[in-house]
Design an enzyme around this catalytic site. Structure first.
Site, PDB file in Angstrom:
ATOM      1  N   ASP A 114     -28.330 -12.839   6.981  1.00  0.00           N
ATOM      2  CA  ASP A 114     -27.532 -11.929   6.112  1.00  0.00           C
ATOM      3  C   ASP A 114     -27.466 -10.557   6.689  1.00  0.00           C
ATOM      4  O   ASP A 114     -27.110  -9.436   6.065  1.00  0.00           O
ATOM      5  CB  ASP A 114     -28.153 -12.135   4.853  1.00  0.00           C
ATOM      6  CG  ASP A 114     -28.152 -13.299   4.261  1.00  0.00           C
ATOM      7  OD1 ASP A 114     -27.147 -14.134   4.464  1.00  0.00           O
ATOM      8  OD2 ASP A 114     -29.189 -13.836   3.685  1.00  0.00           O
ATOM      9  N   LYS A 171     -23.552 -10.704  10.656  1.00  0.00           N
ATOM     10  CA  LYS A 171     -23.134 -11.166  11.817  1.00  0.00           C
ATOM     11  C   LYS A 171     -21.737 -11.761  11.679  1.00  0.00           C
ATOM     12  O   LYS A 171     -20.877 -11.494  12.480  1.00  0.00           O
ATOM     13  CB  LYS A 171     -24.216 -12.331  12.182  1.00  0.00           C
ATOM     14  CG  LYS A 171     -25.359 -11.977  12.507  1.00  0.00           C
ATOM     15  CD  LYS A 171     -26.140 -13.419  12.791  1.00  0.00           C
ATOM     16  CE  LYS A 171     -26.336 -14.267  11.771  1.00  0.00           C
ATOM     17  NZ  LYS A 171     -27.063 -13.979  10.638  1.00  0.00           N
ATOM     18  N   GLY A 187     -23.911 -18.378   5.449  1.00  0.00           N
ATOM     19  CA  GLY A 187     -22.532 -18.058   4.770  1.00  0.00           C
ATOM     20  C   GLY A 187     -22.459 -16.638   5.449  1.00  0.00           C
ATOM     21  O   GLY A 187     -23.175 -15.562   5.294  1.00  0.00           O
ATOM     22  N   HIS A 188     -21.373 -16.492   5.939  1.00  0.00           N
ATOM     23  CA  HIS A 188     -20.746 -15.571   6.842  1.00  0.00           C
ATOM     24  C   HIS A 188     -19.485 -14.891   6.144  1.00  0.00           C
ATOM     25  O   HIS A 188     -18.485 -15.597   5.921  1.00  0.00           O
ATOM     26  CB  HIS A 188     -20.446 -15.704   8.086  1.00  0.00           C
ATOM     27  CG  HIS A 188     -21.580 -16.246   9.075  1.00  0.00           C
ATOM     28  ND1 HIS A 188     -21.624 -16.920  10.391  1.00  0.00           N
ATOM     29  CD2 HIS A 188     -22.962 -15.869   8.888  1.00  0.00           C
ATOM     30  CE1 HIS A 188     -22.615 -17.169  10.732  1.00  0.00           C
ATOM     31  NE2 HIS A 188     -23.657 -16.429   9.955  1.00  0.00           N
ATOM     32  N   GLN A 217     -28.293 -17.654  10.407  1.00  0.00           N
ATOM     33  CA  GLN A 217     -29.501 -17.154   9.792  1.00  0.00           C
ATOM     34  C   GLN A 217     -30.122 -15.915  10.843  1.00  0.00           C
ATOM     35  O   GLN A 217     -29.208 -15.152  11.136  1.00  0.00           O
ATOM     36  CB  GLN A 217     -30.707 -18.341   9.948  1.00  0.00           C
ATOM     37  CG  GLN A 217     -30.316 -19.512   9.151  1.00  0.00           C
ATOM     38  CD  GLN A 217     -29.260 -20.492   9.450  1.00  0.00           C
ATOM     39  OE1 GLN A 217     -29.359 -21.101  10.503  1.00  0.00           O
ATOM     40  NE2 GLN A 217     -28.447 -20.719   8.513  1.00  0.00           N
TER      41      GLN A 217
HETATM   42  P1  IMP Z   1     -32.591 -23.949   5.084  1.00  0.00           P
HETATM   43  O1  IMP Z   1     -32.009 -23.413   6.180  1.00  0.00           O
HETATM   44  O2  IMP Z   1     -31.508 -24.547   3.756  1.00  0.00           O
HETATM   45  O3  IMP Z   1     -33.368 -25.086   5.178  1.00  0.00           O
HETATM   46  O4  IMP Z   1     -33.456 -23.085   4.384  1.00  0.00           O
HETATM   47  C1  IMP Z   1     -34.557 -22.356   4.859  1.00  0.00           C
HETATM   48  C2  IMP Z   1     -34.949 -21.015   4.594  1.00  0.00           C
HETATM   49  O5  IMP Z   1     -33.869 -20.174   5.444  1.00  0.00           O
HETATM   50  C3  IMP Z   1     -34.731 -20.622   3.267  1.00  0.00           C
HETATM   51  O6  IMP Z   1     -35.530 -19.345   3.169  1.00  0.00           O
HETATM   52  C4  IMP Z   1     -33.367 -19.924   3.153  1.00  0.00           C
HETATM   53  O7  IMP Z   1     -33.151 -19.053   1.876  1.00  0.00           O
HETATM   54  C5  IMP Z   1     -33.149 -19.356   4.556  1.00  0.00           C
HETATM   55  N1  IMP Z   1     -31.990 -19.371   4.943  1.00  0.00           N
HETATM   56  C6  IMP Z   1     -30.932 -20.528   5.416  1.00  0.00           C
HETATM   57  N2  IMP Z   1     -29.980 -19.897   5.881  1.00  0.00           N
HETATM   58  C7  IMP Z   1     -29.754 -18.879   5.551  1.00  0.00           C
HETATM   59  C8  IMP Z   1     -28.729 -17.903   5.735  1.00  0.00           C
HETATM   60  O8  IMP Z   1     -27.498 -17.987   6.364  1.00  0.00           O
HETATM   61  N3  IMP Z   1     -29.052 -16.654   5.259  1.00  0.00           N
HETATM   62  C9  IMP Z   1     -30.058 -16.248   4.959  1.00  0.00           C
HETATM   63  N4  IMP Z   1     -31.193 -17.213   4.660  1.00  0.00           N
HETATM   64  C10 IMP Z   1     -31.067 -18.289   5.033  1.00  0.00           C
HETATM   65 MG    MG Z   2     -25.134 -14.830   5.188  1.00  0.00          MG
END
Ligand code: IMP
Ligand code: MG
Length: 423
Positions: free
Chosen positions: A13, A16, A40-41, A222
């Site tokens: 977040d 990017k 989520g971009h 991420q």
């Molecule tokens: P997962 O990727 O859904 O398995 O989540 C694993 C961890 O990564 C959790 O803490 C999520 O909140 C975090 N996470 C996954 N994708 C994102 C992202 O795009 N932005 C921020 N945090 C993320």
């Molecule tokens: Mg995001």
């Protein structure tokens, strides 16, 4: 630079999406290398915010080729929905989107068991999209890839074997009882037919493009501190979110990458569980959350908010080999009287030399703070470095000195134009 990687230097977040959208203007191909619809971009187009989950953030530039690499996990129905949404906005997408046959599929059983796994102790606080269980199957060599759709019988049989195993492992998950390999395949049939013409050799295409002198942007999802290896394990995502994951996730050699850009907010946020040393007390966090609209673009969850963590940022600079930093959301700090930064950590009263490995070690650290006087002036209209208030420049110049990475630009608002270039 022919091949550039854009990577999150924090917990995701960082903004990017906006940065990739801006840089995409100058490249021929934008490719996603890891993650899935957990990302989520948010990108703004003609005043409308578009949230992208798997489609690369270069898609808003007509004519740019958008690729999804082998390192990504895909929920086909969600991908089709995303493409349809973009096409409804008047963007032609289908003809320029390509996806690797080696990308793994997220299947309904992955989502069902993730929901169960996350309901007990030790929850990671995932996005609930089945990401971790899709990557688990990949690592266990029981995963199903896009290319497996070409062999429906083999696909259904493998899905049945996976279901069988999951039913034994998660006897309480009722949804599994009603699933079958044939059923999973049947549900996918329409999407499978839809995606077939998009499947292409991403690795070969990028290699050919680079050889021909074209420019490629590799887009991460991420962030470094959510990287499976280098993040705050186990509170991480299940893929290589750091820069090294980029060549791996699209199928090129590491030496094909010319430049790595790290994106960081002027402060910090985290969604989900796990240590966050520079986190603010909730009263302070609430103020920053409102000012920065810090709610998850995928799940809508309120993000945890904190001050910039310089120790973590220096670590991200090292792990990714950053050539440049882009700082986002500077304007969110405009009204703060004081700006704090975690400049290092102490453990058991002793300063730490390096960022610790994993969540357990990090939980035992206390941040050491440095306080800056806020600039208390609007930065949203700044376009040149000299337009920025002196104290904002001092803050930024201090960050780049401490990280030993030059700041290339600073984002001061959500729109494409709201950026300050260093030069
Ligand atoms: P997962 O990727 O859904 O398995 O989540 C694993 C961890 O990564 C959790 O803490 C999520 O909140 C975090 N996470 C996954 N994708 C994102 C992202 O795009 N932005 C921020 N945090 C993320
Ligand atoms: Mg995001």
């Amino acid at each position: 630079m022919p091949c550039t990687v854009v990577v999150g230097a924090q917990w995701g977040d960082e903004g990017k999406g906006k940065i990739v959208d801006a840089l995409a203007a100058g490249v021929d191909i934008v490719a996603r290398y890891q993650g899935g619809p957990n990302a989520g971009h948010s990108v703004i187009r003609n005043g409308t915010t578009i949230v992208l989950h798997v489609v690369p953030s270069g898609v808003l530039h007509p004519g740019k080729r958008c690729l999804i690499g082998n390192g990504v996990v895909v929920n086909l129905a969600a991908l089709r929905e995303e493409v349809r949404h973009l096409e409804a906005l008047g963007l032609e997408v289908g003809g320029r989107l390509g996806i690797s046959p080696a990308a793994h599929l997220i299947l309904p059983y992955h989502r069902a068991v993730e929901a169960a796994a996350e309901s007990g102790p030790g929850a990671i606080g995932t996005t609930g999209r089945g990401i971790g269980f899709a990557y688990r199957d990949k690592a266990a060599r029981t995963g199903l890839r896009l290319s497996d759709l070409d062999d429906p019988e083999g696909f259904a049989a493998a899905a049945d074997r996976n279901l069988e195993r999951l039913r034994r492992e998660f006897p309480g998950v009722e949804a599994l009882a009603g699933m079958s390999g044939a059923g999973v395949l049947g549900e996918l049939a329409e999407c499978a037919a839809w995606v077939k013409p998009l499947v292409c050799d991403v690795s070969a295409e990028i290699a050919r493009a680079l050889k021909a002198g074209r420019r490629v942007l590799l887009e991460g999802a991420q962030g470094t501190l959510l990287d499976l290896d280098h993040g705050t394990y186990p509170y991480v995502t299940s893929s290589a979110a750091s820069a090294a994951g980029a060549p791996l996730g699209v199928g090129i050699g590491p030496r094909a990458v010319d430049r790595v850009i790290g994106v960081t907010k002027a402060y910090a946020t985290r969604v989900g569980n796990g240590p966050f040393p520079s986190e603010m007390p909730e009263t302070e966090a609430a103020r920053l959350r409102e000012a920065g609209e810090e709610y998850g673009a995928t799940t809508g969850r309120p993000r945890r908010c904190g001050w910039l963590d310089l120790e973590a940022l220096r670590y991200a600079a090292r792990v990714n080999g950053l050539d440049a930093l882009i700082v986002t959301k500077l304007d969110v700090l405009d009204d703060f009287e004081e700006i704090r930064v975690a400049v290092g950590y102490e453990r058991d009263g002793r300063p730490l030399e390096e960022f610790p490995s994993g969540a357990r070690a990090l939980e035992r650290c206390r941040p050491v703070w440095k306080t800056f006087r806020g600039w208390k002036a609007p930065t949203g209209a700044a376009r040149r470095w000299s337009d920025l208030p002196a104290r904002a420049r001092e803050y930024l110049e201090w960050i780049e000195r401490e990280c030993e990475v030059p700041i290339e630009s600073v984002s001061v608002g959500a729109g494409r134009e709201a950026a300050v270039s260093r030069t």
